[in-house]
Design a protein around this motif. Structure first.
Motif, PDB file in Angstrom:
ATOM      1  N   GLN A 410       0.821  -1.207   0.000  1.00  0.00           N
ATOM      2  CA  GLN A 410       0.000   0.000   0.000  1.00  0.00           C
ATOM      3  C   GLN A 410       0.860   1.265   0.000  1.00  0.00           C
ATOM      4  O   GLN A 410       0.544   2.246  -0.679  1.00  0.00           O
ATOM      5  CB  GLN A 410      -0.942   0.028   1.220  1.00  0.00           C
ATOM      6  N   ARG A 411       1.954   1.227   0.747  1.00  0.00           N
ATOM      7  CA  ARG A 411       2.843   2.389   0.755  1.00  0.00           C
ATOM      8  C   ARG A 411       3.439   2.633  -0.622  1.00  0.00           C
ATOM      9  O   ARG A 411       3.501   3.768  -1.096  1.00  0.00           O
ATOM     10  CB  ARG A 411       3.962   2.183   1.782  1.00  0.00           C
ATOM     11  N   SER A 412       3.889   1.577  -1.271  1.00  0.00           N
ATOM     12  CA  SER A 412       4.476   1.742  -2.605  1.00  0.00           C
ATOM     13  C   SER A 412       3.436   2.226  -3.608  1.00  0.00           C
ATOM     14  O   SER A 412       3.753   3.038  -4.490  1.00  0.00           O
ATOM     15  CB  SER A 412       5.098   0.425  -3.077  1.00  0.00           C
ATOM     16  N   ALA A 413       2.186   1.766  -3.496  1.00  0.00           N
ATOM     17  CA  ALA A 413       1.128   2.229  -4.404  1.00  0.00           C
ATOM     18  C   ALA A 413       0.888   3.726  -4.233  1.00  0.00           C
ATOM     19  O   ALA A 413       0.701   4.455  -5.220  1.00  0.00           O
ATOM     20  CB  ALA A 413      -0.159   1.439  -4.153  1.00  0.00           C
ATOM     21  N   ARG A 414       0.904   4.205  -2.987  1.00  0.00           N
ATOM     22  CA  ARG A 414       0.710   5.635  -2.752  1.00  0.00           C
ATOM     23  C   ARG A 414       1.878   6.445  -3.308  1.00  0.00           C
ATOM     24  O   ARG A 414       1.673   7.520  -3.902  1.00  0.00           O
ATOM     25  CB  ARG A 414       0.528   5.902  -1.249  1.00  0.00           C
ATOM     26  N   VAL A 415       3.099   5.959  -3.127  1.00  0.00           N
ATOM     27  CA  VAL A 415       4.265   6.668  -3.651  1.00  0.00           C
ATOM     28  C   VAL A 415       4.215   6.738  -5.177  1.00  0.00           C
ATOM     29  O   VAL A 415       4.474   7.795  -5.780  1.00  0.00           O
ATOM     30  CB  VAL A 415       5.566   5.976  -3.181  1.00  0.00           C
ATOM     31  N   LEU A 416       3.889   5.628  -5.815  1.00  0.00           N
ATOM     32  CA  LEU A 416       3.840   5.595  -7.277  1.00  0.00           C
ATOM     33  C   LEU A 416       2.764   6.531  -7.820  1.00  0.00           C
ATOM     34  O   LEU A 416       2.969   7.201  -8.850  1.00  0.00           O
ATOM     35  CB  LEU A 416       3.585   4.163  -7.753  1.00  0.00           C
ATOM     36  N   LEU A 417       1.620   6.590  -7.144  1.00  0.00           N
ATOM     37  CA  LEU A 417       0.555   7.490  -7.587  1.00  0.00           C
ATOM     38  C   LEU A 417       0.950   8.950  -7.401  1.00  0.00           C
ATOM     39  O   LEU A 417       0.604   9.808  -8.225  1.00  0.00           O
ATOM     40  CB  LEU A 417      -0.730   7.186  -6.823  1.00  0.00           C
ATOM     41  N   LEU A 418       1.701   9.250  -6.333  1.00  0.00           N
ATOM     42  CA  LEU A 418       2.138  10.623  -6.084  1.00  0.00           C
ATOM     43  C   LEU A 418       3.176  11.091  -7.104  1.00  0.00           C
ATOM     44  O   LEU A 418       3.338  12.301  -7.313  1.00  0.00           O
ATOM     45  CB  LEU A 418       2.716  10.739  -4.668  1.00  0.00           C
ATOM     46  N   LEU A 419       3.875  10.165  -7.730  1.00  0.00           N
ATOM     47  CA  LEU A 419       4.897  10.535  -8.711  1.00  0.00           C
ATOM     48  C   LEU A 419       4.314  10.957 -10.059  1.00  0.00           C
ATOM     49  O   LEU A 419       5.023  11.544 -10.882  1.00  0.00           O
ATOM     50  CB  LEU A 419       5.850   9.356  -8.940  1.00  0.00           C
ATOM     51  N   VAL A 420       3.035  10.676 -10.284  1.00  0.00           N
ATOM     52  CA  VAL A 420       2.463  10.895 -11.615  1.00  0.00           C
ATOM     53  C   VAL A 420       2.460  12.376 -11.983  1.00  0.00           C
ATOM     54  O   VAL A 420       2.978  12.775 -13.046  1.00  0.00           O
ATOM     55  CB  VAL A 420       1.038  10.308 -11.682  1.00  0.00           C
ATOM     56  N   LEU A 421       1.881  13.221 -11.136  1.00  0.00           N
ATOM     57  CA  LEU A 421       1.716  14.635 -11.482  1.00  0.00           C
ATOM     58  C   LEU A 421       3.055  15.360 -11.663  1.00  0.00           C
ATOM     59  O   LEU A 421       3.274  15.975 -12.719  1.00  0.00           O
ATOM     60  CB  LEU A 421       0.857  15.336 -10.423  1.00  0.00           C
ATOM     61  N   PRO A 422       3.977  15.312 -10.681  1.00  0.00           N
ATOM     62  CA  PRO A 422       5.253  16.010 -10.918  1.00  0.00           C
ATOM     63  C   PRO A 422       6.044  15.409 -12.077  1.00  0.00           C
ATOM     64  O   PRO A 422       6.704  16.147 -12.825  1.00  0.00           O
ATOM     65  CB  PRO A 422       6.000  15.851  -9.578  1.00  0.00           C
ATOM     66  N   GLY A 423       6.001  14.096 -12.229  1.00  0.00           N
ATOM     67  CA  GLY A 423       6.722  13.472 -13.321  1.00  0.00           C
ATOM     68  C   GLY A 423       6.211  13.916 -14.678  1.00  0.00           C
ATOM     69  O   GLY A 423       7.002  14.276 -15.574  1.00  0.00           O
ATOM     70  N   GLN A 424       4.911  13.928 -14.863  1.00  0.00           N
ATOM     71  CA  GLN A 424       4.350  14.325 -16.154  1.00  0.00           C
ATOM     72  C   GLN A 424       4.575  15.804 -16.440  1.00  0.00           C
ATOM     73  O   GLN A 424       4.780  16.196 -17.592  1.00  0.00           O
ATOM     74  CB  GLN A 424       2.841  14.009 -16.196  1.00  0.00           C
ATOM     75  N   LEU A 425       4.555  16.640 -15.406  1.00  0.00           N
ATOM     76  CA  LEU A 425       4.857  18.055 -15.621  1.00  0.00           C
ATOM     77  C   LEU A 425       6.292  18.240 -16.110  1.00  0.00           C
ATOM     78  O   LEU A 425       6.563  19.071 -16.994  1.00  0.00           O
ATOM     79  CB  LEU A 425       4.637  18.836 -14.324  1.00  0.00           C
ATOM     80  N   ILE A 426       7.218  17.479 -15.536  1.00  0.00           N
ATOM     81  CA  ILE A 426       8.616  17.554 -15.976  1.00  0.00           C
ATOM     82  C   ILE A 426       8.742  17.109 -17.430  1.00  0.00           C
ATOM     83  O   ILE A 426       9.431  17.749 -18.242  1.00  0.00           O
ATOM     84  CB  ILE A 426       9.505  16.696 -15.056  1.00  0.00           C
ATOM     85  N   PHE A 427       8.064  16.014 -17.792  1.00  0.00           N
ATOM     86  CA  PHE A 427       8.176  15.493 -19.154  1.00  0.00           C
ATOM     87  C   PHE A 427       7.507  16.428 -20.163  1.00  0.00           C
ATOM     88  O   PHE A 427       7.990  16.572 -21.293  1.00  0.00           O
ATOM     89  CB  PHE A 427       7.574  14.093 -19.229  1.00  0.00           C
ATOM     90  N   LEU A 428       6.413  17.059 -19.776  1.00  0.00           N
ATOM     91  CA  LEU A 428       5.786  18.048 -20.658  1.00  0.00           C
ATOM     92  C   LEU A 428       6.728  19.221 -20.914  1.00  0.00           C
ATOM     93  O   LEU A 428       6.816  19.731 -22.044  1.00  0.00           O
ATOM     94  CB  LEU A 428       4.475  18.546 -20.035  1.00  0.00           C
ATOM     95  N   HIS A 429       7.429  19.644 -19.877  1.00  0.00           N
ATOM     96  CA  HIS A 429       8.383  20.746 -20.054  1.00  0.00           C
ATOM     97  C   HIS A 429       9.546  20.321 -20.945  1.00  0.00           C
ATOM     98  O   HIS A 429      10.023  21.121 -21.779  1.00  0.00           O
ATOM     99  CB  HIS A 429       8.895  21.195 -18.684  1.00  0.00           C
ATOM    100  N   ILE A 430      10.010  19.096 -20.799  1.00  0.00           N
ATOM    101  CA  ILE A 430      11.106  18.607 -21.643  1.00  0.00           C
ATOM    102  C   ILE A 430      10.672  18.545 -23.102  1.00  0.00           C
ATOM    103  O   ILE A 430      11.427  18.925 -24.010  1.00  0.00           O
ATOM    104  CB  ILE A 430      11.580  17.223 -21.152  1.00  0.00           C
ATOM    105  N   ILE A 431       9.454  18.075 -23.355  1.00  0.00           N
ATOM    106  CA  ILE A 431       8.941  18.051 -24.733  1.00  0.00           C
ATOM    107  C   ILE A 431       8.878  19.461 -25.297  1.00  0.00           C
ATOM    108  O   ILE A 431       9.239  19.716 -26.458  1.00  0.00           O
ATOM    109  CB  ILE A 431       7.555  17.378 -24.765  1.00  0.00           C
ATOM    110  N   HIS A 432       8.430  20.414 -24.462  1.00  0.00           N
ATOM    111  CA  HIS A 432       8.358  21.815 -24.897  1.00  0.00           C
ATOM    112  C   HIS A 432       9.741  22.341 -25.281  1.00  0.00           C
ATOM    113  O   HIS A 432       9.898  23.022 -26.308  1.00  0.00           O
ATOM    114  CB  HIS A 432       7.754  22.648 -23.769  1.00  0.00           C
ATOM    115  N   LEU A 433      10.769  21.998 -24.496  1.00  0.00           N
ATOM    116  CA  LEU A 433      12.123  22.459 -24.794  1.00  0.00           C
ATOM    117  C   LEU A 433      12.686  21.774 -26.031  1.00  0.00           C
ATOM    118  O   LEU A 433      13.366  22.405 -26.855  1.00  0.00           O
ATOM    119  CB  LEU A 433      13.036  22.198 -23.589  1.00  0.00           C
ATOM    120  N   MET A 434      12.434  20.476 -26.190  1.00  0.00           N
ATOM    121  CA  MET A 434      12.967  19.740 -27.341  1.00  0.00           C
ATOM    122  C   MET A 434      12.311  20.168 -28.646  1.00  0.00           C
ATOM    123  O   MET A 434      12.891  19.986 -29.722  1.00  0.00           O
ATOM    124  CB  MET A 434      12.781  18.233 -27.130  1.00  0.00           C
ATOM    125  N   LYS A 435      11.110  20.716 -28.562  1.00  0.00           N
ATOM    126  CA  LYS A 435      10.438  21.218 -29.767  1.00  0.00           C
ATOM    127  C   LYS A 435      10.849  22.652 -30.078  1.00  0.00           C
ATOM    128  O   LYS A 435      10.242  23.308 -30.924  1.00  0.00           O
ATOM    129  CB  LYS A 435       8.919  21.127 -29.592  1.00  0.00           C
TER     130      LYS A 435
END
Length: 514
Positions: A410-435
């Motif tokens: 259960q702890r690992s499931a909560r950690v993995l779910l919490l990583l989604v929002l900051p992780g995707q924001l970082i990847f969206l910014h990287i895509i923006h820079l690479m374009k």
């Protein structure tokens, strides 16, 4: 004469020093450095291996089967319940308790590296799509996702199997460790060769159905490119994964937390780079030395019996020679449905921007759920016998149970779910820079993208909790079965949700992520 009553008297003689059997009083066996998640499995098998030589309870050293020999040759066929006390809670780790901060520290960097690998693979494909070989042999665009998906499943299942072996203490013996490693690597080479050939034939068939023709030189180039890329990527990445698993054990890091992410990090970009290089090499030989491509295909096919022979030496990989094909082939079929949805969406020029974001949402979902599946599988291997599951999963499945509780899963499931929002924001910014920073996703698109990412990962974590326990209850090893299914479902769900989001944004006139 001694009194024989049908019951054996308890023997009091000490065990001879020559017997390789742990003492019965050692309830808590000491752990080797870095092995914090398992205990010695030999103790739980002790009672069934001691044979009394006569009715008085005398123990003969000759009547005892060596523990290590019997364990490696018969007990490795199926996962085992290990000795020691069972965890107090149904989802405890049964050993070292990892805090959420500890999990986050171990997962964060590999998670970001895996995401960067996925984004970089997309950028590389965008660069090489103008090459002559991709312009003349357009079937390569269909072959790329098929090979990448197949290789990702093979790498992640290898990482999950070896992580479980490390946590169960099955790699402490040097002989058993190298038998396990060589058997799994040979099995992966066999699967990569067969699936690489199958992927090229499927792509050829689809193109023949669409175009009504398929020149022989196209078929030969596709087969040679697919076989060479799959073979070389499988060999090199397999060696890297073995190093990651052994290194994490020596450093005291739980390999379940990082192994599948490292497989994803190296997988997409490395496999795509090899695919591009081999396609260009085969293209250069097509006109002058076409017979070389036939020899290359023949060589890979002739190596199939060799890999089968080597893989059959170890009991676990010998079993997977028969049962390990179903999940990866089924995953290819499920992923094909996702690619069909993506092709239909891309055909609309108003929704063409989806191509950039589909690998990101699918990659993140598959990477995170593979961690959870590997951790649950290891927990079951360490604490339960085949077909035996925790009491909490014997009744109707409860979605809240996946995230609510004090257990390590259960702890690992909560950690993995919490990583989604900051992780995707970082990847969206990287895509923006690479374009080139020329375009910026609209705020509404960002909200939509983050929302569907949360829905996707939440659904996959719940499905993983249910699927892994169901597979274990049916005596199927979740390390080999669950991850291909889950990553394929992640591709299908992520592509469908992203297509729906682009369609809704287009209907309301929002520019979206283009």
């Amino acid at each position: 004469m001694s009194n024989r009553t049908g019951t054996l008297k308890p023997f009091c003689r000490p065990l001879p020093n020559t017997m390789a059997v742990p003492k019965s009083s050692d309830k808590n066996l000491s752990l080797t450095h870095g092995q914090q998640y398992g205990s010695n499995p030999a103790l739980s098998q002790l009672s069934g291996r001691l044979q009394l030589s006569n009715s008085n309870g005398n123990l003969s050293p000759d009547s005892v089967t060596p523990v290590s020999q019997e364990f490696t040759e018969s007990d490795a066929l199926l996962p085992r319940k290990l000795s020691g006390s069972r965890p107090k809670d149904a989802e405890g780790s049964g050993g070292h308790e990892e805090s959420m901060c500890s999990l986050l520290r171990q997962i964060l960097l590999p998670f970001l590296l895996a995401g960067l690998g996925t984004v970089s693979a997309g950028i590389l494909l965008e660069i090489v799509q103008g090459w002559d070989v991709f312009q003349e042999f357009t079937e390569l665009f269909i072959l790329v996702p098929a090979v990448l998906g197949m290789k990702g499943n093979l790498e992640m299942t290898l990482a999950a199997r070896l992580s479980t072996a490390v946590n169960a203490g099955r790699m402490d013996s040097t002989r058993e460790k190298w038998m396990l490693i060589v058997g799994n690597l040979a099995l992966k080479q066999l699967q990569a060769t067969v699936l690489g050939l199958l992927a090229s034939l499927v792509v050829t068939l689809l193109d023949w159905i669409a175009e009504g023709r398929m020149p022989l030189n196209h078929l030969v180039l596709l087969c040679s490119t697919s076989l060479c890329a799959a073979f070389m990527a499988s060999l090199l990445q397999g060696i890297v994964m073995v190093g990651v698993i052994i290194g994490s054990k020596r450093m005291g890091i739980n390999p379940d937390n990082i192994a599948t992410l490292m497989a994803a990090c190296f997988g997409d970009l490395f496999t795509l780079a090899l695919l591009v290089c081999f396609s260009q090499w085969c293209y250069s030989l097509m006109e002058l030395y076409p017979y070389v491509l036939y020899l290359v295909d023949l060589l890979h096919i002739c190596l199939i019996p060799v890999w089968m022979r080597v893989a059959s030496k170890h009991p676990e990989s010998h079993i997977l020679l028969r049962s390990g094909w179903e999940p990866i082939i089924t995953a290819m079929v499920i992923s094909s449905v996702g690619r069909l949805i993506l092709d239909k969406t891309v055909s609309d020029e108003n929704l063409v921007g989806i191509v950039v974001y589909a690998p990101v949402i699918n990659g993140v979902g598959g990477n995170l759920v593979s961690i959870q599946a590997s951790r649950i599988s290891t927990h079951l291997h360490l604490n339960y016998s085949p077909r035996e599951i925790p009491d909490s999963h014997k009744s109707c499945f409860n979605l809240c149970h996946t995230f609510v509780g004090t257990g390590s899963n259960q702890r690992s499931a909560r950690v993995l779910l919490l990583l989604v929002l900051p992780g995707q924001l970082i990847f969206l910014h990287i895509i923006h820079l690479m374009k080139g920073g020329l375009t910026l996703p609209s705020p509404l698109f960002i909200v939509f993208f983050l929302s569907i990412s949360l829905i996707q990962v939440f659904s996959l974590l719940c499905i993983a909790d249910w699927m892994v326990h169901c597979l274990w209850q049916r005596s199927k090893d979740p390390d080999s079965y669950s991850i291909p299914y889950l990553t394929a479902l992640g591709d299908l769900l992520g592509t469908a949700l992203l297509s729906l989001s682009f369609l809704l944004l287009w209907c309301i006139g929002d520019p979206g992520g283009v």
